[in-house]
Each structure stands twice: as C-alpha cells, then as structure tokens.
Design a protein around this motif. Structure first.
Motif, short mmCIF file in Angstrom:
data_model
loop_
_atom_site.label_atom_id
_atom_site.label_comp_id
_atom_site.label_asym_id
_atom_site.label_seq_id
_atom_site.Cartn_x
_atom_site.Cartn_y
_atom_site.Cartn_z
N HIS A 145 6.36 8.12 -23.49
CA HIS A 145 5.94 9.52 -23.54
C HIS A 145 6.91 10.42 -22.76
O HIS A 145 7.39 11.42 -23.28
CB HIS A 145 4.52 9.62 -22.97
CG HIS A 145 3.85 10.94 -23.22
ND1 HIS A 145 2.52 11.04 -23.48
CD2 HIS A 145 4.33 12.19 -23.26
CE1 HIS A 145 2.21 12.32 -23.66
NE2 HIS A 145 3.30 13.04 -23.52
N HIS A 166 9.76 13.35 -24.14
CA HIS A 166 9.96 14.73 -23.66
C HIS A 166 11.43 14.97 -23.30
O HIS A 166 11.98 16.02 -23.62
CB HIS A 166 9.08 15.02 -22.45
CG HIS A 166 7.68 15.34 -22.83
ND1 HIS A 166 7.33 16.51 -23.47
CD2 HIS A 166 6.53 14.65 -22.67
CE1 HIS A 166 6.03 16.52 -23.69
NE2 HIS A 166 5.51 15.41 -23.22
N ASP A 225 2.49 18.98 -18.81
CA ASP A 225 3.03 17.87 -19.57
C ASP A 225 4.07 18.35 -20.58
O ASP A 225 4.98 17.62 -20.91
CB ASP A 225 1.84 17.21 -20.25
CG ASP A 225 2.26 16.23 -21.32
OD1 ASP A 225 2.84 15.23 -20.95
OD2 ASP A 225 2.00 16.51 -22.48
N GLN A 226 3.92 19.59 -21.04
CA GLN A 226 4.77 20.07 -22.11
C GLN A 226 5.99 20.83 -21.62
O GLN A 226 6.72 21.42 -22.40
CB GLN A 226 3.96 20.98 -23.05
CG GLN A 226 2.77 20.28 -23.67
CD GLN A 226 3.17 19.18 -24.63
OE1 GLN A 226 4.30 19.17 -25.12
NE2 GLN A 226 2.28 18.25 -24.89
ZN LIG Z 1 3.58 14.96 -23.33
#
Ligand SMILES: [Zn+2]
Length: 195
Positions: A102, A106, A190-191
């Motif tokens: 994950h 990113h 998270d983004q």
């Molecule tokens: Zn993420």
C-alpha cells in the motif's frame, strides 16, 4: 460504529474487544466488535486474516468487510454470542505485506505524477501481484524505470510515515490527491503524495 484501532497503529496485531452483534450473512457468521485491529477490504487494500479467542476457543476470521453504516463485519468460522469478551489476533505477516504494498503504491503513483504527470486511476492488490492503472496515452519501459528509481530513492531516504487526523478544511490545503468521501469517517492523510 466500530472503533478502528488500525487507524492509530498500523503495527497493532493483538487487541481485546467485546462482541456487540452476531449476524448471519447468507449463512455465514458475521461478528461485530466494539473495536478492532482487523483491516477490512477498502481503499484497494485487501482484508486481514487472523483469529478471535473467545472462552478459550480459537475462531478463525476468514474475511473482514466494511459496512456502509460504519460497522466492520468479521466473517468467522463460527458464531460468538453478543456480550462475549474476545482477544483478537491479526495475521501479522499478511498485514505487513499489505502495508508495504500500500505504501509502495503511494510512492510509485506519486513518482508517475511528478515525473510524467500520469495520475493513478485505480489500484488492485492481490495475493500474487499488485497492479496500478495510470491515465496515460502510453508508457515506455524507460519511464517505468525512472519512476521505480525515484520511488526507491525516497525509500532509501527512510522518511518517516505518520498518521494524522485533520479537519476537512485543513485537508483541502494539504495538496491531497484524493479527499475522503465521508470526512467524519476516513483518514485523509493516507492520500497525501508528498514526494
Ligand atoms: Zn492509501
């Protein structure tokens, strides 16, 4: 609504909780806890596996799903009555693999944006492989290598990864690629693509 312990600690694999509901979903026992460290399938990341220890018995968790109403369903090998205190154990090896994939996604998505302005439109994580769909007219192997090199450079810098909760207004100022659909439920940090 289930308290999501994984939002605060990605390395929490063991926890104590209480069964608040025991549901039946098409013949499958689905357990709702007051709090959980089990990550449900969401945001391109597949669910955790593991087990619940209840009254000295080990009950396998076979799938974890995120409900629209904010509850997390733990599909289990058998039912556990509401009110039971349980100890949960997340399969740490599987989780670690997912976390790395994950975070890696990113980084490589951010590299494609920075180098070639190619946005990621979707991401799929699987048992054997992981795919990233880019919006681009074409992609050469030289471009792929450049993006891989940049992502690896950032990994080699060993930058800290932190968890933060911010109000929607502040999130809008952070330069996020994507804002959460429901600001009250999701972490937006998270983004953040901050290469
Ligand atoms: Zn993420």
């Amino acid at each position: 609504m289930t308290e999501r312990l994984y939002y605060h600690d990605s390395f929490l694999y063991d926890f104590d909780a209480r069964v608040v509901d025991s549901l039946d979903r098409n013949g499958r026992p689905a357990i709702v806890l007051d709090r959980t460290a089990f990550y449900p399938t969401s945001g391109g990341q597949v669910h955790d596996l593991g087990m619940l220890l209840a009254d000295g018995k080990q009950i396998a968790i076979t799938e974890v799903a995120d409900e629209e109403d904010g509850r997390i369903l733990h599909f289990a090998s058998e039912q556990i009555p509401a009110g039971t205190q349980i100890h949960g154990s997340v399969d740490a090896v599987r989780r670690r693999d997912h976390v790395q994939q994950h975070s890696g996604q990113h980084l490589i998505s951010a590299a494609f944006i920075r180098l070639f302005n190619m946005p990621t439109v979707s991401f799929h994580m699987g048992e054997e492989s992981c795919t990233i769909d880019l919006e681009a007219a074409g992609l050469s192997s030289a471009q792929t290598q450049k993006a891989e090199f940049l992502a690896n450079e950032v990994i080699a810098e060993d930058r800290p990864v932190s968890i933060r909760f911010v109000p929607l207004e502040e999130a809008r100022q952070l330069g996020l690629r994507k804002l959460p659909p429901q600001a009250d439920r999701r972490s937006a940090s998270d983004q953040y693509h901050g290469l």
